[in-house]
Design an enzyme around this catalytic site. Structure first.
Site, mmCIF file in Angstrom:
data_model
loop_
_atom_site.group_PDB
_atom_site.id
_atom_site.type_symbol
_atom_site.label_atom_id
_atom_site.label_comp_id
_atom_site.label_asym_id
_atom_site.label_seq_id
_atom_site.Cartn_x
_atom_site.Cartn_y
_atom_site.Cartn_z
ATOM 1 N N HIS A 54 0.833 -1.213 0.000
ATOM 2 C CA HIS A 54 0.000 0.000 0.000
ATOM 3 C C HIS A 54 0.862 1.256 0.000
ATOM 4 O O HIS A 54 0.586 2.217 -0.721
ATOM 5 C CB HIS A 54 -0.939 0.004 1.209
ATOM 6 N N PRO A 92 -6.233 -1.461 -5.566
ATOM 7 C CA PRO A 92 -7.381 -2.133 -6.190
ATOM 8 C C PRO A 92 -8.277 -2.802 -5.139
ATOM 9 O O PRO A 92 -7.769 -3.412 -4.209
ATOM 10 C CB PRO A 92 -6.747 -3.180 -7.117
HETATM 11 C C1 HEM Z 1 -3.744 -7.632 -6.879
HETATM 12 C C2 HEM Z 1 -4.443 -6.771 -6.191
HETATM 13 C C3 HEM Z 1 -4.729 -6.951 -4.726
HETATM 14 C C4 HEM Z 1 -5.946 -6.882 -4.141
HETATM 15 C C5 HEM Z 1 -7.277 -6.611 -4.827
HETATM 16 C C6 HEM Z 1 -5.752 -7.152 -2.739
HETATM 17 C C7 HEM Z 1 -6.755 -7.159 -1.809
HETATM 18 C C8 HEM Z 1 -6.609 -7.559 -0.504
HETATM 19 C C9 HEM Z 1 -7.685 -7.623 0.454
HETATM 20 C C10 HEM Z 1 -9.124 -7.216 0.183
HETATM 21 C C11 HEM Z 1 -7.178 -8.126 1.590
HETATM 22 C C12 HEM Z 1 -7.942 -8.390 2.901
HETATM 23 C C13 HEM Z 1 -8.188 -7.079 3.615
HETATM 24 C C14 HEM Z 1 -9.221 -7.240 4.691
HETATM 25 O O1 HEM Z 1 -10.241 -7.902 4.441
HETATM 26 O O2 HEM Z 1 -9.000 -6.703 5.790
HETATM 27 C C15 HEM Z 1 -5.773 -8.362 1.381
HETATM 28 C C16 HEM Z 1 -4.911 -8.864 2.317
HETATM 29 C C17 HEM Z 1 -3.570 -9.015 2.106
HETATM 30 N N1 HEM Z 1 -2.855 -8.599 0.997
HETATM 31 FE FE1 HEM Z 1 -3.647 -8.059 -0.766
HETATM 32 N N2 HEM Z 1 -4.436 -7.375 -2.502
HETATM 33 C C18 HEM Z 1 -3.757 -7.248 -3.688
HETATM 34 C C19 HEM Z 1 -2.401 -7.345 -3.870
HETATM 35 C C20 HEM Z 1 -1.498 -7.545 -2.851
HETATM 36 C C21 HEM Z 1 -0.071 -7.391 -2.978
HETATM 37 C C22 HEM Z 1 0.643 -6.913 -4.228
HETATM 38 C C23 HEM Z 1 0.470 -7.722 -1.778
HETATM 39 C C24 HEM Z 1 1.917 -7.712 -1.354
HETATM 40 C C25 HEM Z 1 2.923 -7.917 -2.165
HETATM 41 C C26 HEM Z 1 -0.631 -8.104 -0.913
HETATM 42 C C27 HEM Z 1 -0.493 -8.576 0.358
HETATM 43 C C28 HEM Z 1 -1.551 -8.898 1.193
HETATM 44 C C29 HEM Z 1 -1.384 -9.584 2.462
HETATM 45 C C30 HEM Z 1 -0.106 -10.147 3.013
HETATM 46 C C31 HEM Z 1 -2.654 -9.635 3.055
HETATM 47 C C32 HEM Z 1 -3.026 -10.193 4.437
HETATM 48 C C33 HEM Z 1 -2.874 -9.060 5.449
HETATM 49 C C34 HEM Z 1 -3.170 -9.453 6.880
HETATM 50 O O3 HEM Z 1 -3.379 -10.627 7.190
HETATM 51 O O4 HEM Z 1 -3.193 -8.544 7.735
HETATM 52 N N3 HEM Z 1 -1.804 -7.960 -1.585
HETATM 53 N N4 HEM Z 1 -5.454 -7.994 0.103
#
Ligand code: HEM
Ligand SMILES: *[C@@H]1O[C@H](CO)[C@@H](O)[C@H](O)[C@H]1NC(C)=O
Length: 304
Positions: free
Chosen positions: A71, A147
């Site tokens: 982010h 996104p």
């Molecule tokens: C491709 C587009 C992406 C979308 C649409 C997306 C969306 C999301 C969403 C909606 C969540 C859960 C948030 C929640 O419900 O509280 C999430 C969690 C997460 N995202 Fe993504 N994400 C994307 C790409 C990435 C990228 C590029 C990374 C890191 C390189 C990443 C790492 C993570 C991680 C590690 C979590 C878990 C966080 C936690 O457990 O606290 N995401 N993401």
């Protein structure tokens, strides 16, 4: 939103890392691995050891840090624009090692790498020398560059392209969802309304994510159904089995242009690792503040 509602617990643990290092001046105009070799030679080892002990107390911390770095980089470049909230009850480590030298943006970049390594993923050298923005905000991620989980494949590709990242980078970086959790609100529509989902998987997820919005909204589920605490390629195997948790996960494998990459990563862990590393390095290079731009934040929870 800048931080998920569950971030407070993680931030409490993260404060260990962030309070250990802070503030100062930097002069180079480029990122490099040895940026702090004179001014703070222990920066890498310190972040690593503080992170390791913090992760043992709060398992999810690594996932949260990795997501925060993503982010941070998408919102105006990797410049610490994602502020950590100050709801933390953390009152521990007050000794500021290398006080006045290391930026919050760099600490996040190092901590993201160390999180991946700690959970069994690949290692890479992290370049440092980023400075922090003077205009950070808790809601920086509301700016529309992150996104949403409802994104179509076309959306995802164009948002990553806008940051100089390819579709391949996007698919590899999405593999970060091999760890961590999401809230019911992020996947409710998918588990009740979508058809490209394994029926038994949807049923299991419905148990703790009620159809109607309300009290269950913040219930969480692991993003990787198989091995949620290991950084591996099971995320891609899940997609092939229609067990992607988010809509934005499953669109990577639903008959579109990225199917072949998902299949490749699901079969070849090494190719996932190397493409993930290459993409993380690219992401870490997004528009850093260098030279005399920005500032070195003294407290990662607020601008100086
Ligand atoms: C491709 C587009 C992406 C979308 C649409 C997306 C969306 C999301 C969403 C909606 C969540 C859960 C948030 C929640 O419900 O509280 C999430 C969690 C997460 N995202 Fe993504 N994400 C994307 C790409 C990435 C990228 C590029 C990374 C890191 C390189 C990443 C790492 C993570 C991680 C590690 C979590 C878990 C966080 C936690 O457990 O606290 N995401 N993401
Ligand atoms: C399912 O889709 C309908 C029609 O778009 C929508 O009104 C409803 O809220 C959705 N249900 C869930 C659980 O998201």
């Amino acid at each position: 939103m800048a931080l998920s509602s569950s971030a407070a617990i993680n931030i409490a643990a993260l404060a260990l890392v962030l309070l250990a290092l802070s503030g100062g001046t930097a002069t180079s105009a480029q990122l490099s691995q040895n940026f702090y070799s004179k001014t703070c030679p222990k920066v890498f080892s310190t972040v690593k050891s503080v992170l390791r002990s913090a992760i043992t107390k709060e398992r999810r911390l690594g996932a949260s840090l990795l997501r925060l770095h993503f982010h941070d980089c998408f919102v105006n470049g990797c410049d610490g624009s994602i502020l950590l909230d100050d709801t933390s009850s953390f009152t521990g480590e007050k000794t500021a090692l290398c006080h006045g030298v290391v930026s919050c943006a760099d600490i996040l970049a190092i901590a993201a790498r160390d999180s991946v390594v700690t959970l069994g993923g690949p290692f890479w050298d992290v370049k440092v020398g980023r400075r922090d923005s003077k205009t950070a905000s808790l809601s920086a991620a509301n700016s529309g560059v992150i996104p949403p989980p409802t994104s179509t494949l076309t959306n995802l590709i164009s948002r990553f392209r806008a940051q100089g990242l390819s579709a391949k980078d996007m698919v590899a970086l999405s593999g970060a969802h091999t760890i961590g959790k999401a809230r019911c609100t992020s996947f409710r529509n998918r588990i009740y309304n979508e058809t490209d989902i394994d029926v038994s998987f949807a049923k299991i997820r419905q148990r703790k994510c009620p159809r109607t919005s309300g009290s269950g909204d913040n219930n969480v589920a692991v993003l990787d159904f198989q091995t949620p605490n290991s950084f591996d390629n099971n995320y891609y195997k899940n997609l092939i089995n229609k067990r992607g948790l988010l809509h934005s996960d499953q669109v990577l494998f639903n008959g579109g242009s990225t199917d072949s990459l998902v299949r490749q990563y699901s079969q070849n862990d090494k190719s996932f690792d190397s493409d993930f590393v290459a993409a993380m390095i690219k992401m870490g290079d997004i528009k850093p503040l260098t030279g005399s731009k920005g500032e070195i934040r003294k407290n990662c929870r607020r601008v100086n």
